[in-house]
Design a protein around this motif. Structure first.
Motif, mmCIF file in Angstrom:
data_model
loop_
_atom_site.group_PDB
_atom_site.id
_atom_site.type_symbol
_atom_site.label_atom_id
_atom_site.label_comp_id
_atom_site.label_asym_id
_atom_site.label_seq_id
_atom_site.Cartn_x
_atom_site.Cartn_y
_atom_site.Cartn_z
ATOM 1 N N ILE A 257 5.345 0.799 -4.496
ATOM 2 C CA ILE A 257 3.926 0.915 -4.846
ATOM 3 C C ILE A 257 3.087 1.430 -3.685
ATOM 4 O O ILE A 257 2.124 2.175 -3.886
ATOM 5 C CB ILE A 257 3.377 -0.419 -5.407
ATOM 6 N N CYS A 258 3.436 1.062 -2.454
ATOM 7 C CA CYS A 258 2.623 1.525 -1.324
ATOM 8 C C CYS A 258 2.945 2.968 -0.919
ATOM 9 O O CYS A 258 2.334 3.495 0.012
ATOM 10 C CB CYS A 258 2.762 0.570 -0.132
ATOM 11 N N ALA B 30 -1.955 2.285 -10.370
ATOM 12 C CA ALA B 30 -0.871 2.397 -9.395
ATOM 13 C C ALA B 30 0.395 1.709 -9.913
ATOM 14 O O ALA B 30 1.504 2.238 -9.773
ATOM 15 C CB ALA B 30 -1.290 1.791 -8.060
ATOM 16 N N ASN C 212 -3.808 6.642 -0.155
ATOM 17 C CA ASN C 212 -2.711 5.701 -0.323
ATOM 18 C C ASN C 212 -3.263 4.484 -1.054
ATOM 19 O O ASN C 212 -4.274 3.916 -0.647
ATOM 20 C CB ASN C 212 -2.170 5.312 1.055
ATOM 21 N N LYS D 130 -6.278 1.744 -0.063
ATOM 22 C CA LYS D 130 -7.519 1.776 -0.829
ATOM 23 C C LYS D 130 -7.873 0.393 -1.366
ATOM 24 O O LYS D 130 -9.026 -0.022 -1.318
ATOM 25 C CB LYS D 130 -7.366 2.773 -2.001
ATOM 26 N N ILE D 131 -6.860 -0.302 -1.858
ATOM 27 C CA ILE D 131 -7.123 -1.637 -2.404
ATOM 28 C C ILE D 131 -7.590 -2.585 -1.296
ATOM 29 O O ILE D 131 -8.505 -3.383 -1.477
ATOM 30 C CB ILE D 131 -5.871 -2.178 -3.132
ATOM 31 N N LEU D 132 -6.961 -2.472 -0.125
ATOM 32 C CA LEU D 132 -7.386 -3.313 1.010
ATOM 33 C C LEU D 132 -8.826 -3.011 1.405
ATOM 34 O O LEU D 132 -9.622 -3.910 1.686
ATOM 35 C CB LEU D 132 -6.466 -3.075 2.216
ATOM 36 N N ALA E 209 -5.590 -0.510 -9.076
ATOM 37 C CA ALA E 209 -4.340 -1.270 -8.951
ATOM 38 C C ALA E 209 -3.488 -1.123 -10.215
ATOM 39 O O ALA E 209 -2.278 -0.892 -10.131
ATOM 40 C CB ALA E 209 -4.654 -2.739 -8.680
ATOM 41 N N ARG F 264 0.386 7.758 -3.945
ATOM 42 C CA ARG F 264 -0.881 8.350 -3.533
ATOM 43 C C ARG F 264 -1.489 9.058 -4.742
ATOM 44 O O ARG F 264 -0.780 9.725 -5.481
ATOM 45 C CB ARG F 264 -0.648 9.399 -2.433
ATOM 46 N N CYS G 169 -2.358 1.343 -1.517
ATOM 47 C CA CYS G 169 -2.462 0.029 -0.856
ATOM 48 C C CYS G 169 -3.634 -0.005 0.125
ATOM 49 O O CYS G 169 -4.376 -0.990 0.192
ATOM 50 C CB CYS G 169 -1.153 -0.311 -0.141
ATOM 51 N N THR H 129 -11.563 -1.567 -8.541
ATOM 52 C CA THR H 129 -10.375 -1.934 -7.782
ATOM 53 C C THR H 129 -9.248 -2.359 -8.717
ATOM 54 O O THR H 129 -8.083 -2.008 -8.496
ATOM 55 C CB THR H 129 -10.708 -3.071 -6.794
ATOM 56 N N GLN I 204 3.887 3.422 -10.685
ATOM 57 C CA GLN I 204 5.065 2.887 -10.005
ATOM 58 C C GLN I 204 6.196 2.638 -11.017
ATOM 59 O O GLN I 204 7.355 2.972 -10.766
ATOM 60 C CB GLN I 204 4.683 1.594 -9.282
#
Lengths: 183, 207
Positions: A131-132, A120, A146, A150-152, A117, A135, A148, A113, A124
């Motif tokens: 950032i969100c 990404a 996406n 994925k991180i969630l 991040a 992809r 964000c 993770t 960015q």
């Protein structure tokens, strides 16, 4: 003699308490633990199988992440990690060595993770996109995602693994919850 | 008591990890798609360029002029690797003539993607050369390349490197670099322009 029997009983009771990993979960906790086991296990089985079916694609992604520069190490990770994921996923679904497996999956999920991040953030900075909006194929076996979302998703799985590993949940319908008992 | 519980969990995790790695080794070894663990699959590779990756992401997000910037970045990479390229406009300008040259073996087109993508659609007459498993494809591809005057190699496009790795392997095997051209826009653009495509369709046998 009476006092040594009392001492023996106290020792036995202590040992029995030490063998139990924690307080027995209630019904809601049982269900939550079972759902965590099945959910996380299924994700790992699917992701592991998808990568094991096309390890070349995973190898290409590893190279893009540029985490590991040594090509032989890249090959080893791409060749072995998918099967390890599959193995851990299957153990969780079946309920074998649940806590140890959950701890192992946490050690796989957390650095992964962080890597997603960091990658990404790097993209960015280079692209200037929010950032969100970024992809990319994170090597999860599901193609482009996406970042964000994925991180969630991963944060949720890490929480679930923590509940299993540290909270002693997930005993419901487990084949063999604990492999290693204390002496 | 908590420390002892954690110690047991850690011990269990180590056992699961050890058995899991053994399972992983066997799985990779027995799988037909498994990797050769002692092999470097990216010989002579420059490090993967994050700028190119960022442009790919920008292009996917619909940022204008990202495509041209990406092509520029890819040509820089090709220069670093000592490879030549061809743009799709130039390649398709003399399409009929190219077909004739292909028919007599003067022009060879090489598809550097994998078997499933090749089967789903490829440039007509292209030879498959998956560089990750190149040993399987040497027999038909190498002689054709040695006899050809021009070899055009492509992959998906969009910054993909597989065509470049394929070219490097062919170069190592003795195919002169000056004969080879990387089709920068790749199969993605070929298909987007509605150009002819060949497919390999698996037919079911009916009893």
């Amino acid at each position: 003699m009476a006092s040594s029997r009392t001492t023996d009983r106290a020792n036995h009771s202590n040992k029995a308490a030490q063998m139990r990993p924690g307080p027995m979960p209630n019904k809601l906790a049982d269900v939550i633990g079972f759902i965590c086991r099945l959910g996380i296990g299924s994700v790992f089985v699917y992701s592991g199988w998808a990568k094991a079916s096309d390890p070349i694609q995973f190898l290409k992604l590893l190279r893009q992440y540029d985490l590991v520069s040594h090509p032989l190490l890249q090959t080893a990770i791409a060749g072995l990690l998918p099967w390890l994921e599959l193995f851990c996923g299957a153990l969780l679904i079946l309920g074998l060595a649940v806590r140890g497996t959950a701890l192992l999956t946490t050690t796989l999920l957390v650095p992964f993770t962080i890597v997603v991040a960091a990658h990404a953030i790097h993209l960015q900075r280079l692209s200037g996109l929010p950032i969100c909006a970024i992809r990319f194929d994170c090597g999860c076996g599901t193609g482009e995602v996406n970042v964000c979302a994925k991180i969630l998703e991963n944060a949720g799985m890490i929480l679930g693994c923590a509940l299993l590993a540290l909270g002693g949940l997930g005993r419901l319908l487990a084949l063999k919850y604990t492999l290693i008992q204390s002496k | 008591m908590l420390k002892l519980g954690l110690k047991l969990v850690v011990k269990e995790a180590l056992v699961v990890g050890g058995v899991g790695l053994l399972f992983a080794y066997l799985g990779n070894m027995l799988s037909p798609m498994g990797l050769k663990l002692g092999r470097n699959y990216f010989p002579e590779a420059v490090a993967s360029d994050p700028y190119v990756q960022a442009l790919v992401a920008a292009r996917a997000a619909g940022v204008s002029n990202a495509t041209e910037q990406l092509i520029y970045a890819v040509t820089n990479r090709l220069v670093q690797k000592g490879l030549r390229w061809i743009r799709i406009d130039e390649f398709t300008r003399n399409y009929t003539e190219n077909l004739a040259r292909q028919a007599i073996g003067q022009l060879v087109i090489v598809d550097a993607r994998n078997q499933s993508r090749f089967a789903a659609g490829h440039i007509p007459g292209a030879h498959l050369f998956d560089h990750y498993r190149f040993e399987q494809y040497l027999d038909p591809v190498l002689p054709a390349c040695m006899n050809a005057e021009c070899i055009v190699i492509y992959c998906d496009g969009g910054g993909c490197e597989d065509s470049e790795f394929a070219a490097q392997i062919l170069r190592e095997l003795g195919v002169p670099a000056e004969k080879m051209r990387i089709l920068i826009e790749g199969f993605e653009q070929w298909q987007a322009r509605g150009l002819p495509i060949e497919q390999i369709i698996q037919t079911r046998q009916h009893k």
